[in-house]
Design a protein around this motif. Structure first.
Motif, PDB file in Angstrom:
ATOM      1  N   LYS A 164      11.489  -1.776 -12.840  1.00  0.00           N
ATOM      2  CA  LYS A 164      11.037  -1.409 -14.184  1.00  0.00           C
ATOM      3  C   LYS A 164      10.185  -2.529 -14.797  1.00  0.00           C
ATOM      4  N   GLU A 165      10.683  -3.744 -14.702  1.00  0.00           N
ATOM      5  CA  GLU A 165      10.002  -4.885 -15.344  1.00  0.00           C
ATOM      6  C   GLU A 165       8.655  -5.189 -14.704  1.00  0.00           C
ATOM      7  N   PHE A 166       8.551  -4.951 -13.384  1.00  0.00           N
ATOM      8  CA  PHE A 166       7.330  -5.361 -12.682  1.00  0.00           C
ATOM      9  C   PHE A 166       6.521  -4.171 -12.156  1.00  0.00           C
ATOM     10  N   ALA A 167       6.810  -3.002 -12.709  1.00  0.00           N
ATOM     11  CA  ALA A 167       6.004  -1.794 -12.456  1.00  0.00           C
ATOM     12  C   ALA A 167       5.893  -1.446 -10.973  1.00  0.00           C
ATOM     13  N   ILE A 168       7.011  -1.601 -10.257  1.00  0.00           N
ATOM     14  CA  ILE A 168       6.972  -1.278  -8.818  1.00  0.00           C
ATOM     15  C   ILE A 168       7.168   0.230  -8.639  1.00  0.00           C
ATOM     16  N   PRO A 169       6.225   0.892  -7.982  1.00  0.00           N
ATOM     17  CA  PRO A 169       6.294   2.359  -7.881  1.00  0.00           C
ATOM     18  C   PRO A 169       7.539   2.838  -7.130  1.00  0.00           C
ATOM     19  N   GLU A 170       7.962   4.047  -7.426  1.00  0.00           N
ATOM     20  CA  GLU A 170       9.148   4.645  -6.796  1.00  0.00           C
ATOM     21  C   GLU A 170       9.030   4.713  -5.271  1.00  0.00           C
ATOM     22  N   GLY A 171       7.815   4.841  -4.773  1.00  0.00           N
ATOM     23  CA  GLY A 171       7.613   4.958  -3.327  1.00  0.00           C
ATOM     24  C   GLY A 171       7.826   3.652  -2.562  1.00  0.00           C
ATOM     25  N   PHE A 172       8.140   2.597  -3.282  1.00  0.00           N
ATOM     26  CA  PHE A 172       8.375   1.302  -2.635  1.00  0.00           C
ATOM     27  C   PHE A 172       9.811   0.860  -2.834  1.00  0.00           C
ATOM     28  N   GLU A 173      10.378   0.307  -1.789  1.00  0.00           N
ATOM     29  CA  GLU A 173      11.708  -0.303  -1.884  1.00  0.00           C
ATOM     30  C   GLU A 173      11.530  -1.757  -2.327  1.00  0.00           C
ATOM     31  N   VAL A 174      12.374  -2.207  -3.242  1.00  0.00           N
ATOM     32  CA  VAL A 174      12.362  -3.636  -3.595  1.00  0.00           C
ATOM     33  C   VAL A 174      13.268  -4.316  -2.558  1.00  0.00           C
ATOM     34  N   VAL A 175      12.646  -4.996  -1.610  1.00  0.00           N
ATOM     35  CA  VAL A 175      13.374  -5.450  -0.415  1.00  0.00           C
ATOM     36  C   VAL A 175      14.088  -6.777  -0.653  1.00  0.00           C
ATOM     37  N   MET A 176      13.402  -7.690  -1.283  1.00  0.00           N
ATOM     38  CA  MET A 176      13.933  -9.042  -1.376  1.00  0.00           C
ATOM     39  C   MET A 176      13.093  -9.844  -2.360  1.00  0.00           C
ATOM     40  N   LEU A 177      13.685 -10.905  -2.879  1.00  0.00           N
ATOM     41  CA  LEU A 177      12.881 -11.884  -3.620  1.00  0.00           C
ATOM     42  C   LEU A 177      12.777 -13.117  -2.735  1.00  0.00           C
TER      43      LEU A 177
END
Ligand SMILES: Cc1cc2nc3c(=O)[nH]c(=O)nc-3n(C[C@H](O)[C@H](O)[C@H](O)COP(=O)(O)O)c2cc1C
Length: 207
Positions: A164-177
């Protein structure tokens, strides 16, 4: 640096020096090596959000259980993985055809095959995205170490908040920082490592 030395030297740094920054040039060099990572069918599902602005790092820290390294590190990288296997299929397979690795017919069939993967379950495509993208994160860790930079992979974050904060689209998994920067003080020695005899099974898994 020789790989044996690199593998022994790389650590997940605990303390980053908040006064030292990494340059655009260093970032570009790092990602030149990250881009060479292997991926399923060479489809390169990874994308990265580099966060260097202090206010944005503070926002990210709030999504990462307030871990101080998020704001101390010079750059935070949000490793994302596309859950659409066919996203770059046309380009990748056209290149295989242009280089003479595939016939035009094989190129077309390959595009069709990975396009069909769009019909797989969300879970399958999520795992698919994470496999290759996690390897690209490993490349980032090794490239950073080779360039004299400190790093730390991080799973301690709330993916929905980061999205939400960094506008990552739904089609992408947030994998790691991945935290990148300069070491403020050396880590303690590594913990024990499980031995070869315990982690390697020969011919079949033996419980
Ligand atoms: C997937 C993954 C998630 C991790 N998450 C965090 C994290 O959120 N915060 C942190 O400080 N370290 C994190 N680490 C770092 C591990 O604690 C570290 O890799 C481990 O202790 C081994 O230390 P070394 O990498 O220095 O050998 C993570 C590592 C991995 C691979």
């Amino acid at each position: 640096m020789d790989f044996r030395e690199l593998a022994r030297k790389r650590r997940s740094n605990d303390h980053f020096d908040p006064t030292r920054q990494i340059s655009d040039h260093q970032l570009e060099e790092l990602f030149e090596f990250v881009a060479l990572s292997p991926s399923g069918y060479d489809l390169q599902p990874w994308e990265f959000v580099v966060v260097r602005d202090p206010a944005n790092k503070a926002r990210l820290r709030a999504c990462a259980f307030n871990q101080p390294k998020v704001t101390d590190a010079s750059a935070m990288v949000i490793v994302c993985g596309s859950k659409d296997p066919a996203r770059h299929a046309e380009r990748v397979f056209a290149d295989s055809v242009a280089k003479g690795y595939y016939t035009p017919e094989t190129g077309k069939k390959s595009v069709e095959r990975v396009t069909k993967w769009r019909e797989r379950s969300e879970e399958e495509n999520r795992v698919w995205a994470v496999r290759s993208s996690a390897l690209s994160a490993m490349s980032l860790l090794y490239a950073a170490c080779d360039m004299g930079l400190a790093s730390c992979p991080m799973e301690g974050f709330e993916a929905d908040k980061v999205r939400k904060e960094f506008a990552i689209p739904e089609g992408f998994e947030v994998v790691m920082l991945v935290a990148l920067g300069y070491e403020a003080k050396p880590n303690r020695e590594r913990r024990m490592r499980r031995p070869y005899s315990e982690i390697v099974h020969h011919e079949k898994f033996r419980a």
